[in-house]
Scaffold this active site. Sequence first.
Site, PDB file in Angstrom:
ATOM      1  N   ASN A  93      43.781  44.313  35.960  1.00 54.49           N
ATOM      2  CA  ASN A  93      43.244  45.489  35.266  1.00 54.49           C
ATOM      3  C   ASN A  93      43.996  46.704  35.805  1.00 54.49           C
ATOM      4  O   ASN A  93      43.709  47.169  36.898  1.00 54.49           O
ATOM      5  CB  ASN A  93      41.737  45.612  35.522  1.00 54.49           C
ATOM      6  N   GLU A 140      33.238  51.131  35.574  1.00 50.43           N
ATOM      7  CA  GLU A 140      33.721  52.514  35.448  1.00 50.43           C
ATOM      8  C   GLU A 140      33.368  53.085  34.082  1.00 50.43           C
ATOM      9  O   GLU A 140      33.060  54.276  33.958  1.00 50.43           O
ATOM     10  CB  GLU A 140      35.242  52.546  35.703  1.00 50.43           C
TER      11      GLU A 140
HETATM   12  P1  13P Z   1      39.950  46.692  42.790  1.00 51.28           P
HETATM   13  O1  13P Z   1      40.657  45.367  42.781  1.00 51.28           O
HETATM   14  O2  13P Z   1      40.897  47.860  42.916  1.00 51.28           O
HETATM   15  O3  13P Z   1      38.821  46.721  43.771  1.00 51.28           O
HETATM   16  O4  13P Z   1      39.296  46.870  41.329  1.00 51.28           O
HETATM   17  C1  13P Z   1      38.539  45.838  40.818  1.00 51.28           C
HETATM   18  C2  13P Z   1      38.294  46.121  39.393  1.00 51.28           C
HETATM   19  O5  13P Z   1      37.592  47.047  39.056  1.00 51.28           O
HETATM   20  C3  13P Z   1      38.953  45.259  38.398  1.00 51.28           C
HETATM   21  O6  13P Z   1      38.421  45.471  37.118  1.00 51.28           O
END
Ligand code: 13P
Length: 253
Positions: free
Chosen positions: A9, A99
Amino acid sequence: MRKKIAAANWKMNLTWQSAGDLMNAILKTDHNLKDNQLAIFAVPFPYLRAMHEKVLGKAHTFIAAQNCASTNNGAYTGEVSAEILKSVGIQYVILGHSERREYQAESNQLLTEKVNRCFEHGLIPIFCCGEPLSIRESNNQNNFVEIQLKESLFHLSKEQAAQIIIAYEPIWAIGTGKTATSAQAEEMHAHIRSVLTEKFGLDVANEIPVLYGGSVKGSNAAELFSKPNVDGGLVGGASLNADEFNLIIKSLP
Ligand code: 13P
């Protein structure tokens, strides 16, 4: 056989130039993916078509969108519909990332609509769930995640449910460097599978990949993915580094 998936992502990162460099660096590696293994890259909207063309010849490798509209085409300035995504060759869409739940106020009910638009247009949702720290601290995470699944996915038919991908991403582990232990991940993934079994039956629940997300790195991926109900990862920060993400792909069981 249940799919094992390394999903990147990229979130709102990378310029066009740096995105191309990163993808080229990853694609030149031979991942030797088995038939049940996939690599998926969720990239910013403007890069979708070009990245889709880049991965066309690469076995078991796909591009995903990071969101889609809850409505069909129409007067919705700035939105991107499931139909538009499908028309440029996209097959997967991340839905309900924490998010977006936080900054765009996406509710479980709105996500039901987005899930429906995906199925209407032949897209596979990568449906995100996961609890905030306060819920984990009060030991209510199982119930919290169960409600997210029930309110957004329980209207699906068994045939539809068998196609989805779920990503469990505890919010306290996202971008914090604080990964859930493999035991914590396995406990929640087993719970998710039991919730899915109760609703859709064991055969369907056994087909649904449940990915873990939250500070997955090259150094912890193999341990996380070694758990029977952890079918791979949804990776933010570490997916922006070719060596790290290559290592994560290679850690797929
Ligand atoms: P991180 O791997 O940066 O913790 O993010 C996880 C995430 O939100 C993937 O969708």
